[in-house]
Scaffold this active site. Structure first.
Site, PDB file in Angstrom:
ATOM      1  CE  LYS A 170      -2.841   3.265   1.315  1.00 13.86           C
ATOM      2  NZ  LYS A 170      -1.893   4.334   0.882  1.00 13.86           N
TER       3      LYS A 170
ATOM      4  N   GLY B 215       5.862   5.425   8.397  1.00 15.47           N
ATOM      5  CA  GLY B 215       5.014   6.610   8.336  1.00 15.47           C
ATOM      6  C   GLY B 215       5.045   7.343   9.668  1.00 15.47           C
ATOM      7  CB  SER B 216       2.911  10.018  10.938  1.00 15.07           C
ATOM      8  OG  SER B 216       1.649   9.384  10.867  1.00 15.07           O
TER       9      SER B 216
ATOM     10  N   GLY C 137       1.164   4.971  12.954  1.00 18.35           N
ATOM     11  CA  GLY C 137       1.797   3.780  13.524  1.00 18.35           C
ATOM     12  C   GLY C 137       1.069   3.307  14.769  1.00 18.35           C
TER      13      GLY C 137
ATOM     14  CD  GLU D 293      12.071   1.137  10.695  1.00 19.21           C
ATOM     15  OE1 GLU D 293      12.423   2.110  11.394  1.00 19.21           O
ATOM     16  OE2 GLU D 293      12.684   0.064  10.676  1.00 19.21           O
TER      17      GLU D 293
ATOM     18  CB  CYS E 189      12.185   9.265   9.210  1.00 15.23           C
ATOM     19  SG  CYS E 189      13.347   8.180   8.375  1.00 15.23           S
TER      20      CYS E 189
ATOM     21  CD  GLU F  28       8.622  13.357  11.796  1.00 15.56           C
ATOM     22  OE1 GLU F  28       7.466  12.894  11.877  1.00 15.56           O
ATOM     23  OE2 GLU F  28       9.570  12.721  11.301  1.00 15.56           O
TER      24      GLU F  28
HETATM   25  P1  NAD Z   1       1.423   8.799   7.243  1.00 13.11           P
HETATM   26  O1  NAD Z   1       1.445   8.076   8.540  1.00 13.11           O
HETATM   27  O2  NAD Z   1       0.455   9.887   7.062  1.00 13.11           O
HETATM   28  O3  NAD Z   1       1.161   7.779   6.039  1.00 13.11           O
HETATM   29  C1  NAD Z   1       1.986   6.645   5.833  1.00 13.11           C
HETATM   30  C2  NAD Z   1       1.194   5.576   5.096  1.00 13.11           C
HETATM   31  O4  NAD Z   1       0.150   5.106   5.949  1.00 13.11           O
HETATM   32  C3  NAD Z   1       0.510   6.034   3.813  1.00 13.11           C
HETATM   33  O5  NAD Z   1       0.641   5.024   2.838  1.00 13.11           O
HETATM   34  C4  NAD Z   1      -0.933   6.182   4.231  1.00 13.11           C
HETATM   35  O6  NAD Z   1      -1.850   6.012   3.185  1.00 13.11           O
HETATM   36  C5  NAD Z   1      -1.075   5.062   5.230  1.00 13.11           C
HETATM   37  N1  NAD Z   1      -2.167   5.195   6.192  1.00 13.11           N
HETATM   38  C6  NAD Z   1      -2.776   6.317   6.617  1.00 13.11           C
HETATM   39  N2  NAD Z   1      -3.732   6.029   7.516  1.00 13.11           N
HETATM   40  C7  NAD Z   1      -3.719   4.683   7.685  1.00 13.11           C
HETATM   41  C8  NAD Z   1      -4.433   3.770   8.514  1.00 13.11           C
HETATM   42  N3  NAD Z   1      -5.370   4.179   9.355  1.00 13.11           N
HETATM   43  N4  NAD Z   1      -4.133   2.460   8.440  1.00 13.11           N
HETATM   44  C9  NAD Z   1      -3.174   2.022   7.619  1.00 13.11           C
HETATM   45  N5  NAD Z   1      -2.452   2.835   6.810  1.00 13.11           N
HETATM   46  C10 NAD Z   1      -2.721   4.150   6.850  1.00 13.11           C
HETATM   47  O7  NAD Z   1       2.923   9.302   7.012  1.00 13.11           O
HETATM   48  P2  NAD Z   1       3.464  10.208   5.802  1.00 13.11           P
HETATM   49  O8  NAD Z   1       2.974  11.600   6.014  1.00 13.11           O
HETATM   50  O9  NAD Z   1       3.197   9.536   4.513  1.00 13.11           O
HETATM   51  O10 NAD Z   1       5.032  10.141   6.040  1.00 13.11           O
HETATM   52  C11 NAD Z   1       5.706  10.983   6.874  1.00 13.11           C
HETATM   53  C12 NAD Z   1       6.061  10.285   8.161  1.00 13.11           C
HETATM   54  O11 NAD Z   1       6.805   9.083   7.889  1.00 13.11           O
HETATM   55  C13 NAD Z   1       6.964  11.092   9.057  1.00 13.11           C
HETATM   56  O12 NAD Z   1       6.527  11.007  10.391  1.00 13.11           O
HETATM   57  C14 NAD Z   1       8.312  10.419   8.902  1.00 13.11           C
HETATM   58  O13 NAD Z   1       9.198  10.624   9.972  1.00 13.11           O
HETATM   59  C15 NAD Z   1       7.938   9.009   8.733  1.00 13.11           C
HETATM   60  N6  NAD Z   1       9.016   8.240   8.107  1.00 13.11           N
HETATM   61  C16 NAD Z   1       9.703   7.344   8.854  1.00 13.11           C
HETATM   62  C17 NAD Z   1      10.753   6.631   8.288  1.00 13.11           C
HETATM   63  C18 NAD Z   1      11.515   5.603   9.094  1.00 13.11           C
HETATM   64  O14 NAD Z   1      12.147   4.741   8.487  1.00 13.11           O
HETATM   65  N7  NAD Z   1      11.483   5.652  10.418  1.00 13.11           N
HETATM   66  C19 NAD Z   1      11.100   6.855   6.962  1.00 13.11           C
HETATM   67  C20 NAD Z   1      10.378   7.790   6.226  1.00 13.11           C
HETATM   68  C21 NAD Z   1       9.332   8.477   6.802  1.00 13.11           C
END
Ligand code: NAD
Length: 492
Positions: free
Chosen positions: A175, A228-229, A233, A250, A284, A385
């Site tokens: 996804k 993701g965020s 998470g 992550e 991140c 962040e």
């Molecule tokens: P996000 O959490 O908004 O989205 C990430 C993914 O989750 C997307 O594909 C989104 O469609 C999906 N998603 C959203 N709601 C969901 C739900 N309820 N259930 C399942 N999936 C869902 O994050 P973002 O804005 O895309 O990315 C930015 C964040 O990612 C920042 O916090 C950044 O620090 C983090 N990040 C972490 C790493 C790492 O390796 N630690 C790497 C890159 C980015």
């Protein structure tokens, strides 16, 4: 505009609803492609296809060496198409072409590394304390894995999950972020070309709220690998807990980049600038808290501002550009919102501080590289962040205070330490609560080195040998070689 259908059970298909959504180019702020808008029905179809591929058909019949060879072939195909895939990612997320093509040239290594590891996962024979039994362990794949990725490094973050999952023998539903789905849909053509059987890798596109919970709550899913965020998470972790699904999370960070007065100052200035303005701060591991020892604070800041002010903004497809746009409109507004918060909190604005209106930024979502000094670690601009080009500069007196400030935060993803004192380098690397500590460098990653977060920055590790075990479970097998089957009412 080109349309990108999703990929389920070895076929490109429209969404169940027949709807499409726009993917935007952040440099122009305009749509450039259309992607199939999935919903719970699509998620269900994809998970069932992955489950069928895991349980029947050719995939479970392959030997580990054959899986490894498929991964090798996939790595070769990504290498062949790296420039094309990198360009697609730049169009979708606005990160610099130099960065995205660099990433795509490196991505094959994950497929080679885990492809090589596939047939080196061995159980053990346990020298039991009991006579008359032979006991051994097997490492078995978990099952269907849902891989959910963020928008900042789409195919790199995917490789961190897909390569170990496939090497382990799992099947996968991908996804991608709704902001950057196109590269995954191009990439999956290479999965097909490499010869993976249908259903082993599927891609469901759409908005997180529409397909996310349908995937993460699906009873046939064994594991969720997420980047993701921390807010998403946490929601995923709660859903997973209900049916005891495994997770790798992550998440975000607010990483300290710490400069001591014995550091090589010019190197540290480069490290501080790359820590926050590379990738327009949308990483991140951004070194978004710059901790400066008070004796060098003023001179360091002066050099940092001088360098940061030379950053060329503009078209991320141009090799000359150093700072590109913010990937999407909500994130652009969020970054500007944090700049306002910092101003209201009393942080001192040293440069930037708003939207970039330079002519070379066109109609895109650009924010000026921004530096705040005089930041107190309790302020929101130090604790939350931003995920954009906004640096908070914090002063410290000595090592003790640097450690205290570095650790006084709920995140723990990365940290930088700049010093010429080897003893201090070791002490700091031990005391800082973060999954990665870089000494006299910043923002380095490798397929061989574990990556992940302490505290709210995540659960589990990606990359490195152990990552494959996050997609396996251990079975203990007991064979009776002659022990008497005696009293049935006692433990044997
Ligand atoms: P996000 O959490 O908004 O989205 C990430 C993914 O989750 C997307 O594909 C989104 O469609 C999906 N998603 C959203 N709601 C969901 C739900 N309820 N259930 C399942 N999936 C869902 O994050 P973002 O804005 O895309 O990315 C930015 C964040 O990612 C920042 O916090 C950044 O620090 C983090 N990040 C972490 C790493 C790492 O390796 N630690 C790497 C890159 C980015």
């Amino acid at each position: 505009m080109q349309k990108y259908p999703m990929y389920i059970d070895g076929r490109f298909v429209d969404s169940a609803s027949g709807q499409w959504f726009d993917s935007f180019n952040p440099y122009t702020g305009k749509p450039w492609a259309q992607v199939a808008q999935g919903n719970a029905e699509d998620a269900d179809r994809a998970v069932k296809a992955a489950h069928k591929a895991f349980t029947t058909g050719p995939w479970p019949q392959l030997t580990a060496s054959q899986r490894g060879m498929l991964l090798h072939r996939l790595g070769d195909l990504v290498a062949r198409d790296a420039n094309k895939l990198g360009e697609l990612e730049t169009r979708d997320n606005g990160k610099l072409i130099a960065e995205m093509q660099g990433q795509l040239n490196y991505v094959p290594q994950w497929y080679y590394y885990f492809g090589g590891l596939a047939d080196k996962i061995q159980g053990s024979v346990i020298p039991l304390d009991k006579k008359g039994y032979f006991n051994f362990t097997r490492h078995e794949p978990l099952g269907v894995v849902v891989a959910i990725t963020a928008w900042n490094s789409p195919l790199l973050l995917l490789a961190w999950k897909l390569a170990p999952a496939l090497a382990a023998g799992c099947t996968v539903v991908i996804k991608p972020s709704e902001f950057t789905s196109v590269s995954a849909l191009e990439f999956v053509k290479l999965v097909e070309e490499a010869g993976f059987p249908p259903g082993v890798v599927n891609v469901v596109t759409g908005f997180g709220k529409d397909v996310g919970p349908a995937l993460t709550g699906h009873p046939l899913v064994a594991k969720i690998a997420f980047t993701g965020s921390d807010a998403t998470g946490r929601a995923i972790n709660e859903t997973a807990a209900k049916s005891f699904k495994r997770v790798t999370l992550e998440l975000g960070g607010k990483s300290p980049n710490i400069v001591f007065d014995d550091a090589k100052i010019d190197d540290a200035v480069n490290g501080a600038v790359s820590g926050i303005f590379a990738a327009t701060g949308q990483t991140c591991i951004a070194g978004s808290r710059l901790l400066l020892q008070e004796s060098i604070h003023d001179v360091f800041l002066e050099k940092l501002l001088a360098l940061a002010k030379t950053a060329r903004m503009g078209d991320p497809l141009s090799k000359e550009t150093q700072v590109g746009p913010i990937t999407n409109m909500p994130q652009y507004e969020k970054v500007l919102g944090y700049i306002d918060i910092a101003k209201k909190e009393g942080a001192q604005l040293m440069m930037g501080g708003g939207p970039a209106t330079r002519p070379e930024c066109g109609t895109g979502w650009f924010v000026e590289p921004t530096v705040f000094s005089g930041v107190n670690n309790k302020m929101r601009i130090a604790q939350e962040e931003v995920f954009g080009p906004v640096l908070s500069v914090i002063k410290f007196k000595d090592e003790e205070e640097a450690v205290a400030i570095a650790n006084d935060i709920r995140f723990g993803l990365g940290a930088g330490v700049w010093t010429s004192d080897i003893g201090r380098a070791f002490r700091m690397s031990e005391r800082i609560q973060a999954g990665t500590v870089w000494v006299n460098t910043y923002r380095a990653v490798s397929y061989m080195s574990p990556f992940g977060g302490y505290k709210d920055s995540g659960i589990g590790r990606e990359s490195g040998i152990d990552a494959i075990h996050q997609y396996l479970q251990v079975k203990s097998v007991w064979i009776n070689t002659g022990a008497a089957t005696g009293n049935p009412f006692v433990l044997r």
